[in-house]
Write a protein that holds these residues in place. Structure first.
Motif, PDB file in Angstrom:
ATOM      1  N   TYR A 112      40.345  43.031  30.804  1.00 30.36           N
ATOM      2  CA  TYR A 112      41.527  42.297  30.362  1.00 30.36           C
ATOM      3  C   TYR A 112      41.908  42.803  28.976  1.00 30.36           C
ATOM      4  O   TYR A 112      41.034  43.099  28.171  1.00 30.36           O
ATOM      5  CB  TYR A 112      41.239  40.804  30.289  1.00 30.36           C
ATOM      6  CG  TYR A 112      41.190  40.140  31.629  1.00 30.36           C
ATOM      7  CD1 TYR A 112      42.350  39.858  32.327  1.00 30.36           C
ATOM      8  CD2 TYR A 112      39.973  39.794  32.203  1.00 30.36           C
ATOM      9  CE1 TYR A 112      42.310  39.237  33.559  1.00 30.36           C
ATOM     10  CE2 TYR A 112      39.925  39.165  33.442  1.00 30.36           C
ATOM     11  CZ  TYR A 112      41.087  38.896  34.110  1.00 30.36           C
ATOM     12  OH  TYR A 112      41.049  38.281  35.325  1.00 30.36           O
ATOM     13  N   SER A 172      28.234  32.062  34.988  1.00 27.74           N
ATOM     14  CA  SER A 172      29.632  31.763  34.708  1.00 27.74           C
ATOM     15  C   SER A 172      30.230  32.843  33.813  1.00 27.74           C
ATOM     16  O   SER A 172      29.605  33.279  32.858  1.00 27.74           O
ATOM     17  CB  SER A 172      29.712  30.406  34.009  1.00 27.74           C
ATOM     18  OG  SER A 172      31.044  30.047  33.840  1.00 27.74           O
ATOM     19  N   GLY A 173      31.424  33.287  34.161  1.00 28.05           N
ATOM     20  CA  GLY A 173      32.116  34.265  33.339  1.00 28.05           C
ATOM     21  C   GLY A 173      31.791  35.709  33.655  1.00 28.05           C
ATOM     22  O   GLY A 173      32.310  36.604  33.005  1.00 28.05           O
ATOM     23  N   GLY A 219      32.660  37.278  36.287  1.00 28.59           N
ATOM     24  CA  GLY A 219      33.810  37.918  36.926  1.00 28.59           C
ATOM     25  C   GLY A 219      33.906  37.693  38.430  1.00 28.59           C
ATOM     26  O   GLY A 219      34.618  38.418  39.117  1.00 28.59           O
ATOM     27  N   LYS A 220      33.255  36.691  38.942  1.00 30.80           N
ATOM     28  CA  LYS A 220      33.273  36.443  40.389  1.00 30.80           C
ATOM     29  C   LYS A 220      34.680  36.111  40.877  1.00 30.80           C
ATOM     30  O   LYS A 220      35.160  36.673  41.862  1.00 30.80           O
ATOM     31  CB  LYS A 220      32.309  35.288  40.730  1.00 30.80           C
ATOM     32  CG  LYS A 220      30.883  35.517  40.264  1.00 30.80           C
ATOM     33  CD  LYS A 220      29.985  34.366  40.635  1.00 30.80           C
ATOM     34  CE  LYS A 220      30.318  33.064  39.939  1.00 30.80           C
ATOM     35  NZ  LYS A 220      30.079  33.070  38.478  1.00 30.80           N
ATOM     36  N   THR A 221      35.298  35.184  40.163  1.00 30.74           N
ATOM     37  CA  THR A 221      36.654  34.800  40.565  1.00 30.74           C
ATOM     38  C   THR A 221      37.596  35.994  40.496  1.00 30.74           C
ATOM     39  O   THR A 221      38.472  36.169  41.350  1.00 30.74           O
ATOM     40  CB  THR A 221      37.167  33.656  39.672  1.00 30.74           C
ATOM     41  OG1 THR A 221      36.331  32.524  39.855  1.00 30.74           O
ATOM     42  CG2 THR A 221      38.589  33.284  40.006  1.00 30.74           C
ATOM     43  N   THR A 222      37.406  36.815  39.477  1.00 28.68           N
ATOM     44  CA  THR A 222      38.268  37.989  39.341  1.00 28.68           C
ATOM     45  C   THR A 222      38.105  38.910  40.547  1.00 28.68           C
ATOM     46  O   THR A 222      39.096  39.411  41.094  1.00 28.68           O
ATOM     47  CB  THR A 222      37.932  38.729  38.039  1.00 28.68           C
ATOM     48  OG1 THR A 222      37.892  37.782  36.974  1.00 28.68           O
ATOM     49  CG2 THR A 222      38.958  39.792  37.736  1.00 28.68           C
ATOM     50  N   HIS A 267      27.793  28.604  43.002  1.00 30.57           N
ATOM     51  CA  HIS A 267      26.801  28.479  41.933  1.00 30.57           C
ATOM     52  C   HIS A 267      25.503  27.921  42.474  1.00 30.57           C
ATOM     53  O   HIS A 267      24.516  27.820  41.760  1.00 30.57           O
ATOM     54  CB  HIS A 267      27.336  27.526  40.852  1.00 30.57           C
ATOM     55  CG  HIS A 267      28.058  28.244  39.771  1.00 30.57           C
ATOM     56  ND1 HIS A 267      29.292  27.863  39.330  1.00 30.57           N
ATOM     57  CD2 HIS A 267      27.730  29.333  39.054  1.00 30.57           C
ATOM     58  CE1 HIS A 267      29.689  28.689  38.378  1.00 30.57           C
ATOM     59  NE2 HIS A 267      28.769  29.583  38.198  1.00 30.57           N
TER      60      HIS A 267
HETATM   61  N1  ATP Z   1      43.659  36.064  32.423  1.00 30.77           N
HETATM   62  C1  ATP Z   1      42.598  36.429  31.700  1.00 30.77           C
HETATM   63  N2  ATP Z   1      42.758  37.025  30.489  1.00 30.77           N
HETATM   64  C2  ATP Z   1      41.695  37.411  29.768  1.00 30.77           C
HETATM   65  N3  ATP Z   1      40.425  37.273  30.157  1.00 30.77           N
HETATM   66  C3  ATP Z   1      40.189  36.683  31.335  1.00 30.77           C
HETATM   67  C4  ATP Z   1      41.257  36.246  32.177  1.00 30.77           C
HETATM   68  N4  ATP Z   1      40.729  35.706  33.300  1.00 30.77           N
HETATM   69  C5  ATP Z   1      39.403  35.808  33.164  1.00 30.77           C
HETATM   70  N5  ATP Z   1      39.067  36.407  31.994  1.00 30.77           N
HETATM   71  C6  ATP Z   1      37.720  36.717  31.538  1.00 30.77           C
HETATM   72  O1  ATP Z   1      37.071  37.406  32.568  1.00 30.77           O
HETATM   73  C7  ATP Z   1      35.745  36.961  32.688  1.00 30.77           C
HETATM   74  C8  ATP Z   1      35.448  36.630  34.110  1.00 30.77           C
HETATM   75  O2  ATP Z   1      36.226  35.530  34.526  1.00 30.77           O
HETATM   76  P1  ATP Z   1      36.027  34.900  35.971  1.00 30.77           P
HETATM   77  O3  ATP Z   1      36.945  33.748  36.070  1.00 30.77           O
HETATM   78  O4  ATP Z   1      36.163  35.972  36.988  1.00 30.77           O
HETATM   79  O5  ATP Z   1      34.518  34.407  35.892  1.00 30.77           O
HETATM   80  P2  ATP Z   1      33.638  33.693  37.007  1.00 30.77           P
HETATM   81  O6  ATP Z   1      32.499  34.569  37.288  1.00 30.77           O
HETATM   82  O7  ATP Z   1      34.479  33.279  38.154  1.00 30.77           O
HETATM   83  O8  ATP Z   1      33.130  32.424  36.217  1.00 30.77           O
HETATM   84  P3  ATP Z   1      32.879  30.945  36.756  1.00 30.77           P
HETATM   85  O9  ATP Z   1      31.617  31.018  37.522  1.00 30.77           O
HETATM   86  O10 ATP Z   1      32.751  30.149  35.513  1.00 30.77           O
HETATM   87  O11 ATP Z   1      34.064  30.559  37.580  1.00 30.77           O
HETATM   88  C9  ATP Z   1      35.568  35.806  31.728  1.00 30.77           C
HETATM   89  O12 ATP Z   1      34.783  36.248  30.646  1.00 30.77           O
HETATM   90  C10 ATP Z   1      36.943  35.468  31.271  1.00 30.77           C
HETATM   91  O13 ATP Z   1      36.917  35.183  29.897  1.00 30.77           O
END
Ligand code: ATP
Ligand code: MG
Lengths: 279, 309
Positions: free
Chosen positions: B15, B46-47, B49-52, B199
């Motif tokens: 990002y 958490s964080g 990047g799974k959701t990404t 999780h």
């Molecule tokens: N739109 C965005 N702009 C900047 N950084 C982002 C954006 N979306 C996510 N991130 C960053 O990308 C990283 C991964 O985010 P993501 O939502 O994929 O995490 P996750 O593994 O799904 O976490 P969780 O288990 O808490 O849902 C995080 O560190 C977050 O700060």
């Protein structure tokens, strides 16, 4: 819940009676005859000798005006003497038309602006400058270009109604929940369906808030506008009665303006309830 | 092209930071694949990047680098072939339960008649136990019921693949168990291909054929792929009686607690190849204490700790 409503109603009634009472006491006829004589002379000069206008009218006199006008709201005795319903009708027609035109422009334009961060930025300076201009300041320009006082009044309503609706629509559309947009995207919904079935209902409460604000402003402005351009309407009625020094009639008209404004606001409150969703 | 249904190659996402400079990538070198009918879970802190990753697979977000292919076609933009269950259910509150599902169904089959749509939607809502709530508004439903509507909506369009982002994250343990059972039944009956974020380690073991373990971000990678070797006809009640269960569970917990942070940096490459993350079957390993086993089998994490000290 019920009892609090009842209590509030009782207190409202008491406050009203107290107000009328205080008014009555304050306007009890004074003994100074010389002043009354001068007033009578002045009244005679104004051609209204029959009506006594000794200072601020007492509640009873105003009450008589209420009875007189409400008993026959639809009469029409020439340009300067029309029933209250006809005058209000003229005002409402102007407000309705100007407001309707403003909806036609503000909602679609707000929709487009709200969808595009680029356009939102591009339009922002214009909105920021045009929004704070008092609608009546447009009047000379409107009269000059449109050459018609009635159309100018409608234009003034149009221009003052447009900003709250435009801003609220753009804001409502721009802040539709990302999730809902994403649902529509994953379902490959076509743009038109997305606009009408997702974005519009999602933004509807905000859009209606804008409409409600606009209608409030429009009703404030129409009175001033009609005072300025004359002819017909509740604003003109107020001005005309002031020129006749018929203060009871002025007070009656002021009350009517308040009541109609309240009714308009209630209508939009209902509409707002209809489109509001609970999450 | 190979026979895998979904292929993810060298996926990377960075990002932009607030000042316009690129941030370190959230994840990079993500390689994995999913076969047709497979249920794959991804776990990680958490964080990481799974959701990404899920959003990239859904086509809602673009990766910085790398590709995803489904059914031999590149994933480009969202598609009705991939049904998504969102983390926050994402139901439209102004539509009824039936309306929400029907909105999806009409999008997929615009030519269907009203009756056909209704019948189809009602069938799927029946399946998630909401046959009596068709005309309710989402606001009148409990959190678990809303989530089930979201699941019905995703299933109703009969996508080639389902993407679930922590679908049960917001639910209490009891409701979660019930819905897990339902999902298990549905998936066993339909052989749906599923990619799911969770999780909850137990949830992953119950539902998944494979569990992708993701290391911590930034520079997150797929650290390991754990095969759940227990028979497919699992039940929530019976799973605890399988001796494999605790071995797999200990392995996952050990990863999350001890090892997930050791995959960043250059020294990690000495023991880990992100292109071919090791496939492990902890359930079939001998009866050794898993944590100890791992510590001796894997010297590299300790190496890293030694370097840090
Ligand atoms: N739109 C965005 N702009 C900047 N950084 C982002 C954006 N979306 C996510 N991130 C960053 O990308 C990283 C991964 O985010 P993501 O939502 O994929 O995490 P996750 O593994 O799904 O976490 P969780 O288990 O808490 O849902 C995080 O560190 C977050 O700060
Ligand atoms: Mg997430």
């Amino acid at each position: 819940m019920r009892s609090i409503k009842l209590k509030a109603a009782v207190i409202s009634l008491l406050l009203f009676l107290l107000f009328i009472g205080a008014w009555h006491m304050a306007t009890l006829p004074k003994e100074s005859t010389s002043l009354a004589g001068a007033n009578a002379e002045y009244a005679a000069l104004m051609g209204k000798g029959a009506e006594k206008s000794g200072g601020f009218p007492p509640p009873l006199e105003v009450g008589q005006a209420f009875v007189k006008y409400l008993a026959d709201p639809f009469y029409d005795h020439g340009p300067n003497d029309k029933g209250i319903a006809i005058q209000l009708g003229h005002s409402l027609a102007r407000v309705g038309l100007g407001f309707f035109l403003a909806v036609l422009v503000a909602v679609p334009l707000g929709f487009v602006i709200g969808m595009s961060p680029l356009l939102l930025r591009a339009f922002d300076p214009f909105i920021q400058v045009l929004k704070p201009i008092s609608p009546l300041a447009w009047m000379p320009l409107a009269l000059y270009t449109l050459k018609d006082s009635n159309v100018s009044g409608i234009f003034v309503i149009f221009i003052c109604s447009i900003w709250p609706m435009l801003i609220n629509t753009a804001f409502g559309v721009a802040s539709v929940r990302r999730d809902w947009i994403n649902v529509a995207r994953t379902l490959e919904v076509n743009p038109l369906r997305k606009a009408f079935l997702v974005i519009l209902p999602a933004a509807a409460p905000t859009i209606l808030t804008g409409m409600r604000i606009s209608m409030g402003i429009a009703w404030l402005v129409i009175v001033a506008a009609e005072m300025l351009v004359g002819g017909t309407g509740i604003g003109y009625f107020v001005w005309n009665e002031w020129n006749n020094l018929a203060l009871p009639n002025v007070i009656f008209a002021i009350t009517m303006i308040g009541v109609v404004g309240m009714l308009l606001d209630m209508i939009f409150g209902r509409l707002q309830q209809l489109v509001t969703y609970r999450e | 092209m190979s026979a895998h249904f979904l292929i993810v190659e060298a996926l990377k996402k960075a990002y932009p930071a607030a000042n316009g400079q690129p941030n370190p990538p959230v994840f990079e070198d993500i390689h994995f694949h999913i076969d047709k009918g497979e249920f794959v879970c991804i776990v990680g802190h958490s964080g990481c990047g799974k959701t990404t990753i899920l959003n990239v697979l859904a086509g809602l977000e673009e990766a910085t680098a790398g590709d995803a292919f489904m059914d031999n076609r590149e994933v480009r933009g969202p598609s009705l072939d991939r049904g998504v269950v969102f983390q926050g259910h994402a139901l439209m509150p102004w539509m009824s339960v039936l309306g929400n599902v029907a909105f999806a169904v009409k999008s997929k089959w615009p030519e269907w008649s009203k009756e056909k749509v209704r019948e189809h939607c009602a069938g799927y809502l029946e399946m998630v136990g909401l046959g009596d709530a068709l005309d309710k508004k989402p606001a009148e439903l409990s959190g678990g019921m809303k989530q089930r509507v979201g699941i019905a909506r995703a299933f109703a369009i009969q996508p080639k693949m389902l993407l679930l982002d922590e679908p049960f994250g917001a639910l209490d343990a009891l409701t979660r168990g019930t819905i897990q059972d339902e999902l298990l039944k549905i998936v066993q009956a339909t052989h749906q291909t599923v990619f799911m974020i969770t999780h909850d380690v137990d949830e992953a073991i119950l539902l998944a054929d494979k569990i992708l373990l993701m290391s911590n971000g930034p520079h997150a990678k797929i650290a390991e792929i754990v095969e759940v070797t227990m028979p497919r006809d699992r039940t929530r009640a019976g799973i605890h009686h399988d001796p494999q269960y605790y071995k797999i569970r200990n392995h996952l917990v050990d990863f999350l607690v001890n090892r997930s942070k050791t995959y960043a940096g250059a020294e990690a490459e000495m023991f880990h190849d992100a292109k071919n993350p090791p496939l492990v079957r902890p359930g079939l390993e001998g009866d050794r204490a898993p944590v100890l086993t791992l510590a001796t089998e894997r010297p590299a994490p300790q190496l890293k700790q030694a370097i840090n000290q």
